[in-house]
Write a protein that holds these residues in place. Structure first.
Motif, PDB file in Angstrom:
ATOM      1  N   SER A 128       0.835  -1.192   0.000  1.00  0.00           N
ATOM      2  CA  SER A 128       0.000   0.000   0.000  1.00  0.00           C
ATOM      3  C   SER A 128       0.871   1.243   0.000  1.00  0.00           C
ATOM      4  O   SER A 128       1.890   1.290   0.687  1.00  0.00           O
ATOM      5  N   PHE A 129       0.476   2.242  -0.759  1.00  0.00           N
ATOM      6  CA  PHE A 129       1.245   3.484  -0.827  1.00  0.00           C
ATOM      7  C   PHE A 129       0.846   4.389   0.337  1.00  0.00           C
ATOM      8  O   PHE A 129       0.295   5.471   0.163  1.00  0.00           O
ATOM      9  N   THR A 130       1.127   3.901   1.537  1.00  0.00           N
ATOM     10  CA  THR A 130       0.889   4.653   2.766  1.00  0.00           C
ATOM     11  C   THR A 130       2.200   4.695   3.536  1.00  0.00           C
ATOM     12  O   THR A 130       3.175   4.038   3.147  1.00  0.00           O
ATOM     13  N   GLY A 131       2.253   5.433   4.611  1.00  0.00           N
ATOM     14  CA  GLY A 131       3.466   5.501   5.425  1.00  0.00           C
ATOM     15  C   GLY A 131       4.649   5.962   4.597  1.00  0.00           C
ATOM     16  O   GLY A 131       4.598   6.984   3.922  1.00  0.00           O
ATOM     17  N   GLY A 132       5.721   5.165   4.602  1.00  0.00           N
ATOM     18  CA  GLY A 132       6.940   5.509   3.874  1.00  0.00           C
ATOM     19  C   GLY A 132       6.804   5.523   2.367  1.00  0.00           C
ATOM     20  O   GLY A 132       7.652   6.057   1.665  1.00  0.00           O
ATOM     21  N   LEU A 133       5.729   4.941   1.846  1.00  0.00           N
ATOM     22  CA  LEU A 133       5.495   4.937   0.399  1.00  0.00           C
ATOM     23  C   LEU A 133       4.401   5.910  -0.021  1.00  0.00           C
ATOM     24  O   LEU A 133       3.968   5.914  -1.170  1.00  0.00           O
ATOM     25  N   SER A 134       3.963   6.758   0.896  1.00  0.00           N
ATOM     26  CA  SER A 134       2.855   7.674   0.595  1.00  0.00           C
ATOM     27  C   SER A 134       3.171   8.651  -0.537  1.00  0.00           C
ATOM     28  O   SER A 134       2.266   9.140  -1.201  1.00  0.00           O
ATOM     29  N   PHE A 135       4.452   8.898  -0.796  1.00  0.00           N
ATOM     30  CA  PHE A 135       4.813   9.782  -1.906  1.00  0.00           C
ATOM     31  C   PHE A 135       4.429   9.198  -3.267  1.00  0.00           C
ATOM     32  O   PHE A 135       4.364   9.909  -4.261  1.00  0.00           O
ATOM     33  N   LEU A 136       4.142   7.889  -3.316  1.00  0.00           N
ATOM     34  CA  LEU A 136       3.735   7.249  -4.570  1.00  0.00           C
ATOM     35  C   LEU A 136       2.220   7.284  -4.794  1.00  0.00           C
ATOM     36  O   LEU A 136       1.760   7.083  -5.916  1.00  0.00           O
ATOM     37  N   ALA A 137       1.452   7.537  -3.737  1.00  0.00           N
ATOM     38  CA  ALA A 137      -0.011   7.501  -3.846  1.00  0.00           C
ATOM     39  C   ALA A 137      -0.511   8.483  -4.894  1.00  0.00           C
ATOM     40  O   ALA A 137      -0.191   9.667  -4.860  1.00  0.00           O
ATOM     41  N   SER A 138      -1.246   7.954  -5.847  1.00  0.00           N
ATOM     42  CA  SER A 138      -1.819   8.740  -6.953  1.00  0.00           C
ATOM     43  C   SER A 138      -0.761   9.522  -7.721  1.00  0.00           C
ATOM     44  O   SER A 138      -1.021  10.611  -8.226  1.00  0.00           O
ATOM     45  N   GLU A 139       0.460   8.971  -7.813  1.00  0.00           N
ATOM     46  CA  GLU A 139       1.550   9.616  -8.545  1.00  0.00           C
ATOM     47  C   GLU A 139       2.223   8.712  -9.567  1.00  0.00           C
ATOM     48  O   GLU A 139       2.973   9.181 -10.417  1.00  0.00           O
ATOM     49  N   VAL A 140       1.997   7.397  -9.516  1.00  0.00           N
ATOM     50  CA  VAL A 140       2.696   6.453 -10.401  1.00  0.00           C
ATOM     51  C   VAL A 140       2.221   6.613 -11.835  1.00  0.00           C
ATOM     52  O   VAL A 140       1.023   6.596 -12.120  1.00  0.00           O
ATOM     53  N   SER A 141       3.198   6.795 -12.738  1.00  0.00           N
ATOM     54  CA  SER A 141       2.865   6.970 -14.154  1.00  0.00           C
ATOM     55  C   SER A 141       3.332   5.795 -15.019  1.00  0.00           C
ATOM     56  O   SER A 141       2.885   5.652 -16.149  1.00  0.00           O
ATOM     57  N   SER A 142       4.233   4.951 -14.482  1.00  0.00           N
ATOM     58  CA  SER A 142       4.658   3.763 -15.224  1.00  0.00           C
ATOM     59  C   SER A 142       5.223   2.738 -14.249  1.00  0.00           C
ATOM     60  O   SER A 142       5.577   3.071 -13.113  1.00  0.00           O
TER      61      SER A 142
END
Length: 143
Positions: A72-86
């Motif tokens: 899940s793109f939460t916590g330390g991966l929250s910068f990826l939430a609704s940002e991944v383009s490929s």
């Protein structure tokens, strides 16, 4: 000075003792080798598979995953939430990217096999569609 020298000596002695422990045949050694009847050979190291996720042309991140476990793109991966383009998915795996943080294939989601994928045009049940900057989680499994 004496304390530092004793600490260094103690650490070196412990490392040597750990590295010099004799083992019986076929026993795995802590230092990453296996003793067989004829020789010592390097142990096989298993490395987690990874997915490369990009949020732009130059901003790519390698994310390790465990098969059948939601990332899940939460916590330390929250910068990826609704940002991944490929994404680049390893061969032999299929990954589901979901527009929710629970990896649930409900609402918007996309299922992609191994390869490099541009999220602005991914295959769906009714043809290609735009999933750019919608992923909030993913889950992968071997094919």
């Amino acid at each position: 000075m004496f304390n530092r020298a004793m600490t260094t000596f103690t650490v070196l002695a412990a490392v040597c003792a750990a590295a010099c422990i004799p083992v019986s045949d076929s026993e795995v050694v802590a230092r990453g080798a296996v003793r067989t009847q004829s020789s010592i050979v390097p142990a096989t190291i298993e490395v987690a598979p990874t997915v490369s996720l990009c949020t732009g042309q130059q901003n790519c991140f390698t994310i390790p995953f465990v098969s059948y476990s939601c990332v899940s793109f939460t916590g330390g991966l929250s910068f990826l939430a609704s940002e991944v383009s490929s994404a680049t998915i390893p061969g032999g795996f299929v990954c589901t990217f979901a527009a929710n943080t629970k990896c649930e294939p409900q609402g918007e989601y996309v299922v992609l096999p191994g390869g490099k994928w541009n999220f602005s045009e991914v295959p769906g049940p009714n043809g290609n569609f735009n999933f750019n900057k919608r992923a909030e989680s993913f889950i992968c499994s071997p094919i």
